[in-house]
Design an enzyme around this catalytic site. Sequence first.
Site, PDB file in Angstrom:
ATOM      1  N   LYS A 123      -2.541   8.351  -0.382  1.00 59.44           N
ATOM      2  CA  LYS A 123      -2.376   8.429   1.053  1.00 59.44           C
ATOM      3  C   LYS A 123      -1.709   7.169   1.593  1.00 59.44           C
ATOM      4  O   LYS A 123      -1.159   7.160   2.675  1.00 59.44           O
ATOM      5  CB  LYS A 123      -3.750   8.561   1.736  1.00 59.44           C
ATOM      6  CG  LYS A 123      -4.527   9.795   1.398  1.00 59.44           C
ATOM      7  CD  LYS A 123      -5.867   9.745   2.177  1.00 59.44           C
ATOM      8  CE  LYS A 123      -6.768  10.886   1.796  1.00 59.44           C
ATOM      9  NZ  LYS A 123      -8.126  10.699   2.402  1.00 59.44           N
ATOM     10  N   GLY A 124      -1.774   6.094   0.828  1.00 59.16           N
ATOM     11  CA  GLY A 124      -1.414   4.768   1.338  1.00 59.16           C
ATOM     12  C   GLY A 124      -0.021   4.617   1.922  1.00 59.16           C
ATOM     13  O   GLY A 124       0.194   3.767   2.779  1.00 59.16           O
ATOM     14  N   ASP A 175       2.982   2.153  -1.374  1.00 59.06           N
ATOM     15  CA  ASP A 175       2.492   1.099  -0.479  1.00 59.06           C
ATOM     16  C   ASP A 175       2.417  -0.256  -1.188  1.00 59.06           C
ATOM     17  O   ASP A 175       3.025  -1.228  -0.738  1.00 59.06           O
ATOM     18  CB  ASP A 175       1.139   1.484   0.132  1.00 59.06           C
ATOM     19  CG  ASP A 175       0.101   1.923  -0.893  1.00 59.06           C
ATOM     20  OD1 ASP A 175       0.400   1.963  -2.110  1.00 59.06           O
ATOM     21  OD2 ASP A 175      -1.036   2.227  -0.495  1.00 59.06           O
ATOM     22  N   ASP A 208       0.229  -3.163  -7.802  1.00 51.91           N
ATOM     23  CA  ASP A 208      -0.779  -4.137  -8.225  1.00 51.91           C
ATOM     24  C   ASP A 208      -0.642  -4.291  -9.747  1.00 51.91           C
ATOM     25  O   ASP A 208       0.219  -5.034 -10.227  1.00 51.91           O
ATOM     26  CB  ASP A 208      -2.144  -3.613  -7.771  1.00 51.91           C
ATOM     27  CG  ASP A 208      -3.273  -4.589  -8.007  1.00 51.91           C
ATOM     28  OD1 ASP A 208      -3.014  -5.784  -8.193  1.00 51.91           O
ATOM     29  OD2 ASP A 208      -4.435  -4.156  -8.001  1.00 51.91           O
ATOM     30  N   LYS A 224       2.225  -7.218  -5.465  1.00 46.81           N
ATOM     31  CA  LYS A 224       1.367  -8.310  -5.966  1.00 46.81           C
ATOM     32  C   LYS A 224       1.836  -8.603  -7.393  1.00 46.81           C
ATOM     33  O   LYS A 224       1.241  -8.128  -8.360  1.00 46.81           O
ATOM     34  CB  LYS A 224      -0.093  -7.859  -6.027  1.00 46.81           C
ATOM     35  CG  LYS A 224      -0.750  -7.532  -4.719  1.00 46.81           C
ATOM     36  CD  LYS A 224      -2.229  -7.260  -4.990  1.00 46.81           C
ATOM     37  CE  LYS A 224      -2.881  -6.511  -3.864  1.00 46.81           C
ATOM     38  NZ  LYS A 224      -4.238  -6.063  -4.224  1.00 46.81           N
ATOM     39  N   PHE A 251      -7.035  -8.541  -1.338  1.00 45.61           N
ATOM     40  CA  PHE A 251      -7.123  -7.119  -1.028  1.00 45.61           C
ATOM     41  C   PHE A 251      -6.592  -6.851   0.376  1.00 45.61           C
ATOM     42  O   PHE A 251      -7.034  -7.446   1.353  1.00 45.61           O
ATOM     43  CB  PHE A 251      -8.560  -6.620  -1.170  1.00 45.61           C
ATOM     44  CG  PHE A 251      -8.615  -5.142  -1.400  1.00 45.61           C
ATOM     45  CD1 PHE A 251      -8.419  -4.614  -2.670  1.00 45.61           C
ATOM     46  CD2 PHE A 251      -8.813  -4.278  -0.337  1.00 45.61           C
ATOM     47  CE1 PHE A 251      -8.433  -3.236  -2.879  1.00 45.61           C
ATOM     48  CE2 PHE A 251      -8.833  -2.894  -0.549  1.00 45.61           C
ATOM     49  CZ  PHE A 251      -8.645  -2.380  -1.812  1.00 45.61           C
ATOM     50  N   ASP A 298      -5.946   1.458   2.721  1.00 46.89           N
ATOM     51  CA  ASP A 298      -7.382   1.503   3.017  1.00 46.89           C
ATOM     52  C   ASP A 298      -8.244   0.608   2.145  1.00 46.89           C
ATOM     53  O   ASP A 298      -7.829   0.149   1.079  1.00 46.89           O
ATOM     54  CB  ASP A 298      -7.895   2.926   2.802  1.00 46.89           C
ATOM     55  CG  ASP A 298      -8.039   3.252   1.301  1.00 46.89           C
ATOM     56  OD1 ASP A 298      -7.079   3.003   0.543  1.00 46.89           O
ATOM     57  OD2 ASP A 298      -9.123   3.710   0.893  1.00 46.89           O
ATOM     58  N   ARG A 343      -6.953   2.522   7.615  1.00 42.94           N
ATOM     59  CA  ARG A 343      -5.577   3.025   7.461  1.00 42.94           C
ATOM     60  C   ARG A 343      -4.834   3.030   8.790  1.00 42.94           C
ATOM     61  O   ARG A 343      -3.611   2.962   8.824  1.00 42.94           O
ATOM     62  CB  ARG A 343      -5.585   4.456   6.912  1.00 42.94           C
ATOM     63  CG  ARG A 343      -6.068   4.591   5.484  1.00 42.94           C
ATOM     64  CD  ARG A 343      -5.687   5.967   4.937  1.00 42.94           C
ATOM     65  NE  ARG A 343      -6.444   6.315   3.741  1.00 42.94           N
ATOM     66  CZ  ARG A 343      -6.109   5.957   2.508  1.00 42.94           C
ATOM     67  NH1 ARG A 343      -5.039   5.229   2.295  1.00 42.94           N
ATOM     68  NH2 ARG A 343      -6.848   6.333   1.482  1.00 42.94           N
TER      69      ARG A 343
HETATM   70  P1  IMP Z   1      -1.756  -0.211  -9.492  1.00 41.49           P
HETATM   71  O1  IMP Z   1      -1.752   1.064 -10.263  1.00 41.49           O
HETATM   72  O2  IMP Z   1      -2.778  -1.173 -10.003  1.00 41.49           O
HETATM   73  O3  IMP Z   1      -0.397  -0.839  -9.366  1.00 41.49           O
HETATM   74  O4  IMP Z   1      -2.296   0.120  -8.063  1.00 41.49           O
HETATM   75  C1  IMP Z   1      -1.565   0.702  -7.102  1.00 41.49           C
HETATM   76  C2  IMP Z   1      -2.431   1.430  -6.095  1.00 41.49           C
HETATM   77  O5  IMP Z   1      -3.701   0.802  -5.917  1.00 41.49           O
HETATM   78  C3  IMP Z   1      -1.758   1.379  -4.756  1.00 41.49           C
HETATM   79  O6  IMP Z   1      -1.009   2.530  -4.563  1.00 41.49           O
HETATM   80  C4  IMP Z   1      -2.915   1.307  -3.795  1.00 41.49           C
HETATM   81  O7  IMP Z   1      -3.281   2.610  -3.418  1.00 41.49           O
HETATM   82  C5  IMP Z   1      -4.027   0.683  -4.569  1.00 41.49           C
HETATM   83  N1  IMP Z   1      -4.120  -0.744  -4.233  1.00 41.49           N
HETATM   84  C6  IMP Z   1      -3.661  -1.797  -4.931  1.00 41.49           C
HETATM   85  N2  IMP Z   1      -3.894  -2.946  -4.317  1.00 41.49           N
HETATM   86  C7  IMP Z   1      -4.512  -2.613  -3.153  1.00 41.49           C
HETATM   87  C8  IMP Z   1      -4.983  -3.378  -2.035  1.00 41.49           C
HETATM   88  O8  IMP Z   1      -4.896  -4.615  -1.976  1.00 41.49           O
HETATM   89  N3  IMP Z   1      -5.548  -2.667  -1.031  1.00 41.49           N
HETATM   90  C9  IMP Z   1      -5.666  -1.318  -1.050  1.00 41.49           C
HETATM   91  N4  IMP Z   1      -5.225  -0.574  -2.046  1.00 41.49           N
HETATM   92  C10 IMP Z   1      -4.658  -1.212  -3.100  1.00 41.49           C
HETATM   93 MG    MG Z   2      -1.307   4.009  -3.234  1.00 38.02          MG
END
Ligand code: IMP
Ligand code: MG
Length: 171
Positions: free
Chosen positions: A38-39, A95, A98, A126, A147, A154, A160
């Site tokens: 949803k982000g 969005d 990470d 990040k 975070f 969210d 959100r």
């Molecule tokens: P990754 O798979 O670890 O790269 O994570 C990506 C997903 O984790 C993003 O699409 C977000 O939905 C969620 N996410 C990562 N960091 C944050 C944060 O700081 N706040 C909220 N959601 C996050």
């Molecule tokens: Mg996301």
Amino acid sequence: MLKKLFSREDIDNAVKKLASLIKRDFDDEKIIFVCLLKGSFMFTSDLVRCINNPSRVDFMRVSSYGNAMTSKGEILITKDLEENIEGENVLIVEDIIDSGLTLKYVSEVLRKRKPKALKICALLDKRARREVEMEADYVGLTIDDGFIVGYGIDFAEQYRNLPEIYIVEKD
Ligand code: IMP
Ligand code: MG
């Protein structure tokens, strides 16, 4: 406690910068925007309004985070695209990157469907937290660890609706 990290103006400038880079690369070709729910819903709605190419917007939902601040390291498609992307220019709109696991998974799944081009646009990156090799083609804002919430993003489904981007600080 929430501390403001990016104002409306910061976000608008980042979106405009991304839109002009995307426009430059895709010229006047058709683009299918893949909004990762949803982000990215707010980011996608702002981005598409800055790009006047012929376009379609579709939605995909994958889950990797539960209600915690840490990744489960497992990714599932909980809502797939409705569009056939074979032979199309596809732009994944995310969005935050990470660990990079989500985008690595999504881009591998979509690449198998043989799009003409597949690019990734992320509002926030990040970079220091990467666990797998994953670079977006377009990045709006780079941040350190922490975070983030707001502007569609969210914490346990909260925040959100905030128009700006905040960092969650421990009280
Ligand atoms: P990754 O798979 O670890 O790269 O994570 C990506 C997903 O984790 C993003 O699409 C977000 O939905 C969620 N996410 C990562 N960091 C944050 C944060 O700081 N706040 C909220 N959601 C996050
Ligand atoms: Mg996301």
